[in-house]
Design a protein around this motif. Structure first.
Motif, PDB file in Angstrom:
ATOM      1  N   PRO A  56       0.835  -1.201   0.000  1.00  0.00           N
ATOM      2  CA  PRO A  56       0.000   0.000   0.000  1.00  0.00           C
ATOM      3  C   PRO A  56       0.874   1.257   0.000  1.00  0.00           C
ATOM      4  O   PRO A  56       1.783   1.393   0.822  1.00  0.00           O
ATOM      5  CB  PRO A  56      -0.788  -0.101   1.315  1.00  0.00           C
ATOM      6  CG  PRO A  56      -0.728  -1.538   1.699  1.00  0.00           C
ATOM      7  CD  PRO A  56       0.593  -2.036   1.191  1.00  0.00           C
ATOM      8  N   PHE A  57       0.591   2.178  -0.921  1.00  0.00           N
ATOM      9  CA  PHE A  57       1.461   3.328  -1.164  1.00  0.00           C
ATOM     10  C   PHE A  57       0.587   4.535  -1.502  1.00  0.00           C
ATOM     11  O   PHE A  57      -0.208   4.483  -2.450  1.00  0.00           O
ATOM     12  CB  PHE A  57       2.405   2.983  -2.326  1.00  0.00           C
ATOM     13  CG  PHE A  57       3.250   4.114  -2.832  1.00  0.00           C
ATOM     14  CD1 PHE A  57       4.059   4.839  -1.974  1.00  0.00           C
ATOM     15  CD2 PHE A  57       3.259   4.445  -4.188  1.00  0.00           C
ATOM     16  CE1 PHE A  57       4.854   5.872  -2.454  1.00  0.00           C
ATOM     17  CE2 PHE A  57       4.048   5.454  -4.685  1.00  0.00           C
ATOM     18  CZ  PHE A  57       4.847   6.178  -3.811  1.00  0.00           C
ATOM     19  N   PHE A  58       0.730   5.615  -0.725  1.00  0.00           N
ATOM     20  CA  PHE A  58      -0.187   6.748  -0.841  1.00  0.00           C
ATOM     21  C   PHE A  58       0.551   8.067  -1.034  1.00  0.00           C
ATOM     22  O   PHE A  58       1.541   8.346  -0.351  1.00  0.00           O
ATOM     23  CB  PHE A  58      -1.070   6.827   0.407  1.00  0.00           C
ATOM     24  CG  PHE A  58      -2.185   5.820   0.393  1.00  0.00           C
ATOM     25  CD1 PHE A  58      -3.487   6.192   0.095  1.00  0.00           C
ATOM     26  CD2 PHE A  58      -1.919   4.485   0.642  1.00  0.00           C
ATOM     27  CE1 PHE A  58      -4.500   5.259   0.050  1.00  0.00           C
ATOM     28  CE2 PHE A  58      -2.928   3.538   0.601  1.00  0.00           C
ATOM     29  CZ  PHE A  58      -4.228   3.929   0.301  1.00  0.00           C
ATOM     30  N   ALA A  59       0.032   8.861  -1.980  1.00  0.00           N
ATOM     31  CA  ALA A  59       0.492  10.237  -2.160  1.00  0.00           C
ATOM     32  C   ALA A  59      -0.071  11.100  -1.029  1.00  0.00           C
ATOM     33  O   ALA A  59      -0.877  10.646  -0.220  1.00  0.00           O
ATOM     34  CB  ALA A  59       0.039  10.761  -3.520  1.00  0.00           C
ATOM     35  N   ASN A  60       0.332  12.374  -0.994  1.00  0.00           N
ATOM     36  CA  ASN A  60      -0.017  13.226   0.147  1.00  0.00           C
ATOM     37  C   ASN A  60      -0.117  14.681  -0.292  1.00  0.00           C
ATOM     38  O   ASN A  60       0.785  15.186  -0.974  1.00  0.00           O
ATOM     39  CB  ASN A  60       1.073  13.054   1.216  1.00  0.00           C
ATOM     40  CG  ASN A  60       0.814  13.833   2.489  1.00  0.00           C
ATOM     41  OD1 ASN A  60       0.310  14.942   2.468  1.00  0.00           O
ATOM     42  ND2 ASN A  60       1.171  13.241   3.612  1.00  0.00           N
ATOM     43  N   LEU A  61      -1.209  15.350   0.096  1.00  0.00           N
ATOM     44  CA  LEU A  61      -1.360  16.790  -0.109  1.00  0.00           C
ATOM     45  C   LEU A  61      -2.016  17.415   1.113  1.00  0.00           C
ATOM     46  O   LEU A  61      -2.782  16.760   1.828  1.00  0.00           O
ATOM     47  CB  LEU A  61      -2.223  17.085  -1.341  1.00  0.00           C
ATOM     48  CG  LEU A  61      -1.619  16.798  -2.715  1.00  0.00           C
ATOM     49  CD1 LEU A  61      -2.688  16.953  -3.794  1.00  0.00           C
ATOM     50  CD2 LEU A  61      -0.423  17.711  -3.011  1.00  0.00           C
ATOM     51  N   GLY A  62      -1.747  18.704   1.325  1.00  0.00           N
ATOM     52  CA  GLY A  62      -2.345  19.425   2.438  1.00  0.00           C
ATOM     53  C   GLY A  62      -3.754  19.907   2.120  1.00  0.00           C
ATOM     54  O   GLY A  62      -4.115  20.098   0.958  1.00  0.00           O
ATOM     55  N   ILE A  63      -4.518  20.139   3.171  1.00  0.00           N
ATOM     56  CA  ILE A  63      -5.909  20.570   3.001  1.00  0.00           C
ATOM     57  C   ILE A  63      -5.993  21.910   2.281  1.00  0.00           C
ATOM     58  O   ILE A  63      -6.918  22.143   1.479  1.00  0.00           O
ATOM     59  CB  ILE A  63      -6.639  20.615   4.366  1.00  0.00           C
ATOM     60  CG1 ILE A  63      -8.149  20.776   4.182  1.00  0.00           C
ATOM     61  CG2 ILE A  63      -6.067  21.698   5.264  1.00  0.00           C
ATOM     62  CD1 ILE A  63      -8.830  19.577   3.597  1.00  0.00           C
ATOM     63  N   ALA A  64      -5.040  22.798   2.520  1.00  0.00           N
ATOM     64  CA  ALA A  64      -5.059  24.108   1.844  1.00  0.00           C
ATOM     65  C   ALA A  64      -4.863  23.947   0.341  1.00  0.00           C
ATOM     66  O   ALA A  64      -5.492  24.659  -0.451  1.00  0.00           O
ATOM     67  CB  ALA A  64      -3.982  25.022   2.429  1.00  0.00           C
TER      68      ALA A  64
END
Length: 341
Positions: free
Chosen positions: A118-126
């Motif tokens: 399992p491998f996930f990208a990531n971004l901030g809520i803003a």
């Protein structure tokens, strides 16, 4: 050396160390039950299903920083361990590769991980809020496809953004932004905080959404609000009182289980990543055994520490975590009430 000599040497060392080995501290979280199991096999696995992927053990490599040559090297070491042991992994913020591919290889870990991890990208809520406002959600979809990621982690960080000199303003309640994203994109989504955790009302609202998982990121581990104050000493004296604000992983576990009971069929999220102040496998085992839904425990700084040393150091650390978990599963039972027994 023959067997007799080996036994004599071992017994002699026991005598030498006997006084140093006396212990008057006990861990009050567990019953120790040595009569009920043989030793586990070191090759035993602990199957965990997350979405359409499986993990061999309930250990999650929490999101790290990306976007520099040093971070890229660390990410690759982390990915090698995730592959070797069958762990799950989340990237640090991928904002830098949304529109510019200069640092893409720092995040391009699927060739190392293989198809099963399992491998996930990531971004901030803003950033999510801004992309929604600009009708640019296609950028997220393309990024996930190019990374061959299994979905997106959204980190919710209002304190960090406020304290960061370069921070972005969050214009609406993050829960509304997440709902909009879920309506726009059909992708698995994990929501996490950045070191202070979620209160019980936020936990309740998140559990109502069809999220793949909630990542605690509780107070007790790396606190990114504190990190920003360390970067900005002029603000430190005025805002450091915010740093103790938040919730421990154990407190959040109570929020989670209580919310599950209250929500009943209204709950749509069925998985938890318990992170924030998890110092060792006993902390992780204790919390995942309490969880009313399937869960794993996550660590960030501990993995980073050993990854910066070498691949061998990190692999040894993970191996000992796994052995500790297997021993705990064989011999430890939780005390539901700490005053019990």
């Amino acid at each position: 050396m023959n067997q007799s000599d080996d036994i004599e040497e071992r017994k002699s060392s026991h005598l030498d160390l006997a006084f140093s080995a006396q212990n008057n501290i006990t861990d009050s979280r567990f019953y120790y039950e040595p009569m009920l199991s043989g030793h586990p096999d070191k090759s035993d696995i602990w199957d965990i299903k997350l979405g359409n992927k499986k993990m061999n053990y309930p250990i999650w490599i929490s999101s790290m920083t990306g976007g520099t040559s040093k971070a890229g090297g660390v990410n690759r070491i982390l990915a090698q361990s995730a592959k070797k042991f069958g762990l799950g992994m989340g990237l640090g913020s991928c904002r830098i590769i949304l529109k510019d591919q200069t640092y893409f290889e720092d995040f391009n870990l699927r060739p190392i991980l293989g198809d099963e991890v399992p491998f996930f990208a990531n971004l901030g809520i803003a950033q999510i809020e801004e992309l929604l406002a600009n009708n640019e959600m296609g950028l997220i979809k393309r990024m996930i496809e190019k990374l061959d990621a299994d979905g997106l982690i959204i980190h919710v960080n209002p304190f960090q953004e406020w304290l960061q000199p370069e921070g972005d303003k969050i214009k609406q309640a993050p829960i509304e932004t997440i709902k909009q994203l879920l309506n726009e994109l059909n992708i698995p989504v994990i929501v996490k905080e950045v070191g202070q955790g979620f209160g019980k009302h936020s936990m309740m609202e998140l559990l109502k959404l069809p999220l793949l998982a909630i990542d605690f990121a509780a107070n007790g581990g790396t606190n990114f609000s504190k990190l920003e104050l360390l970067r900005n000493p002029l603000k430190k004296d005025f805002f450091q009182s915010l740093i103790p604000i938040g919730h421990t992983a154990e407190e959040m576990m109570h929020f989670l289980n209580e919310s599950i009971t209250v929500l009943g069929k209204e709950r749509k999220c069925n998985f938890a990543i318990i992170s924030g102040g998890i110092k060792n496998f006993l902390d992780g085992y204790y919390l995942i055994q309490q969880s009313a839904i399937p869960s794993v425990y996550g660590q960030g700084s501990q993995f980073l520490k050993f990854a910066q040393e070498s691949q061998e150091s990190l692999d040894n650390y993970v191996q000992y975590q796994i052995e500790g978990l297997l021993l705990s599963k064989a011999y430890l039972k939780l005390k539901k009430d700490k005053n019990d027994g």
